[in-house]
Design an enzyme around this catalytic site. Structure first.
Site, short mmCIF file in Angstrom:
data_model
loop_
_atom_site.label_atom_id
_atom_site.label_comp_id
_atom_site.label_asym_id
_atom_site.label_seq_id
_atom_site.Cartn_x
_atom_site.Cartn_y
_atom_site.Cartn_z
N ARG A 1 0.84 -1.22 0.34
CA ARG A 1 0.09 -0.28 -0.01
C ARG A 1 0.88 1.51 0.52
O ARG A 1 0.90 2.11 -0.78
CB ARG A 1 -1.06 -0.36 1.48
CG ARG A 1 -1.58 1.58 1.57
CD ARG A 1 -2.29 1.05 2.38
NE ARG A 1 -3.64 2.45 3.40
CZ ARG A 1 -2.47 2.87 4.05
NH1 ARG A 1 -1.63 3.10 4.87
NH2 ARG A 1 -3.70 4.42 3.95
N SER B 1 14.80 -13.86 -0.95
CA SER B 1 14.30 -13.27 -1.83
C SER B 1 15.25 -12.01 -1.96
O SER B 1 15.45 -11.92 -3.09
CB SER B 1 12.85 -12.85 -1.45
OG SER B 1 12.10 -13.88 -1.24
N THR C 1 9.64 -10.73 6.42
CA THR C 1 10.29 -11.72 6.66
C THR C 1 9.45 -11.97 7.96
O THR C 1 10.14 -11.68 8.92
CB THR C 1 10.95 -12.90 6.13
OG1 THR C 1 10.69 -14.24 7.13
CG2 THR C 1 12.40 -12.15 7.16
N ASP D 1 10.68 -14.38 10.63
CA ASP D 1 11.66 -15.09 10.84
C ASP D 1 13.18 -13.83 11.80
O ASP D 1 13.65 -14.32 12.71
CB ASP D 1 12.61 -16.03 10.10
CG ASP D 1 12.48 -17.07 9.74
OD1 ASP D 1 11.41 -17.82 10.41
OD2 ASP D 1 12.40 -18.26 8.51
N ARG E 1 -0.12 -21.96 29.15
CA ARG E 1 0.32 -22.14 30.04
C ARG E 1 -0.84 -22.46 31.49
O ARG E 1 -0.30 -23.25 32.10
CB ARG E 1 0.53 -20.32 30.55
CG ARG E 1 1.48 -20.21 31.41
CD ARG E 1 1.86 -18.76 31.19
NE ARG E 1 3.33 -18.25 31.12
CZ ARG E 1 4.17 -19.31 31.57
NH1 ARG E 1 3.71 -19.84 33.04
NH2 ARG E 1 5.74 -18.54 31.23
N GLU F 1 10.84 -20.90 30.53
CA GLU F 1 11.93 -21.78 31.58
C GLU F 1 13.07 -22.27 29.68
O GLU F 1 14.05 -21.82 30.94
CB GLU F 1 11.77 -23.17 31.66
CG GLU F 1 10.94 -23.11 32.85
CD GLU F 1 8.93 -22.33 32.83
OE1 GLU F 1 8.70 -22.68 32.16
OE2 GLU F 1 8.73 -21.87 33.98
N ARG G 1 12.93 -26.90 43.36
CA ARG G 1 12.28 -25.53 44.05
C ARG G 1 10.51 -26.01 43.39
O ARG G 1 10.43 -24.49 43.92
CB ARG G 1 12.82 -24.86 42.79
CG ARG G 1 14.27 -24.70 42.78
CD ARG G 1 14.85 -23.14 42.75
NE ARG G 1 14.55 -22.81 40.91
CZ ARG G 1 14.44 -23.57 40.22
NH1 ARG G 1 16.21 -23.94 39.51
NH2 ARG G 1 14.08 -23.20 38.12
#
Ligand code: F6P
Length: 320
Positions: free
Chosen positions: A21, A105, A125, A127, A154, A187, A211
């Protein structure tokens, strides 16, 4: 320069439409003719090209995907396909080409530049695997999409005292995994750039259990060096903790772009057209901090990607 073209290539990314656009509207604003090329380099080879007007890009700034469609073109890698692409650009009298896509690309764009085509590359992208720019279009949206899934995962992970391995995209780059892990309070993050050590993963889970932490989230990039289900099986076998796998897959590539991606896409689209208008080409546009930058395409592609890897260590710190 009076006649320019635009294509999207490789995996789609939320924000590509906002970039299209911006390119179309800026080109028309600057008195240039703008042509949309469909399905990436395949459309260039097949001549699937049509002129775009300001209304063609109405109502798309908020839409995921790409109205120009995209592809990973095998033919473009052949001598015959490449020669055809050059001929088509000449026959449509397209003087400058904007390529929106990831590493592969923009490498295609560089190949065209070396053959004498005037090109500009825009990083698009999820990534975030291009080292010369802080961010690529689509990355922010993909991480936010992954985070909203983590919220749900979760809840159920906690209820069942389970470890859930969430596989996110990223064949060669762990940025989605790292940011999803930090933002989602995971974690452990496993990324392609770091060696994978099953003993370390199991040790962390057992220590966490001692823990009093009964459920854990592991974010694993698809390119990390172990299959997600194999990892789950090894965790169950070695720790006795239940483990499930969730592969987020293409969900991460769709959806409405975040404001960050819309603004990134719009500013980079504007910059790309401005450069061509001023007869500046063979550049890649990007951002560092709040600054829009551009550098030689070849130089840009050679910049090593390592900016966010340091953040991977924080996942450990925050999961104590
Ligand atoms: O867009 C990048 C990416 O999402 C990678 O993380 C992933 O491996 C790849 O695309 C898969 O895309 P496709 O299956 O469409 O080639």
């Amino acid at each position: 320069m009076k006649r320019i073209g635009v294509l999207t290539s490789g995996g789609d990314a939320p924000g590509m439409n906002a970039a299209i656009r911006a390119i179309v509207r800026t080109a028309i604003y600057m008195d240039m003719e703008i042509f949309g090329i469909e399905r990436g380099f395949n459309g260039l080879i097949d001549g699937d090209i049509s002129q775009m007007n300001r209304r063609d890009v109405g109502d798309i700034v908020h839409r995921g995907g790409t109205i120009l469609k995209t592809a990973r073109s095998e033919s473009f890698l052949t001598d015959q396909g490449f020669a055809r692409a050059i001929n088509i650009l000449e026959s449509f009298r397209i003087e400058g080409l904007i390529v929106i896509g990831g590493n592969g690309s923009l490498s295609g764009a560089l190949k065209l530049a070396k053959a004498g085509v005037k090109v500009i590359g825009i990083p698009g992208t999820i990534d975030n695997d291009l080292g010369y720019t802080d961010y690529t279009i689509g990355f922010d949206t993909a991480v936010n999409t992954a985070l909203s899934a983590i919220g749900n995962i979760r809840d159920t992970s906690h209820s069942h005292d389970r470890t859930t391995i969430v596989e996110v995209m990223g064949r060669h780059c762990g940025d989605i995994a790292i940011c999803t892990a930090i933002g989602g309070g995971a974690e452990i993050a496993l990324i392609p750039e770091q060696p994978f050590d099953i003993d370390e993963v199991c040790r962390k889970l057992i220590e966490a259990k001692h823990r009093g932490k009964m459920s854990s989230i592991i974010i694993k990039a698809e390119g990390a060096n172990i299959a997600s289900q194999t990892l789950a099986d090894l965790i169950i076998e070695r720790t006795g903790v239940d483990a499930k796998v969730v592969i987020l897959g293409y969900i991460q590539r769709g959806g409405s772009p975040t404001v960050r991606d819309r603004i990134l896409a719009s500013t980079l689209g504007f910059e790309a057209v401005k450069l061509l208008k001023n007869d500046i080409f063979n550049r890649a546009v990007g951002v560092t901090g709040d600054q829009v930058i551009h550098l030689e395409l070849e130089e840009a592609l050679a910049v090593e990607k390592d900016r966010l890897i340091a953040l991977a260590d924080l996942v450990d710190v925050f999961s104590i």
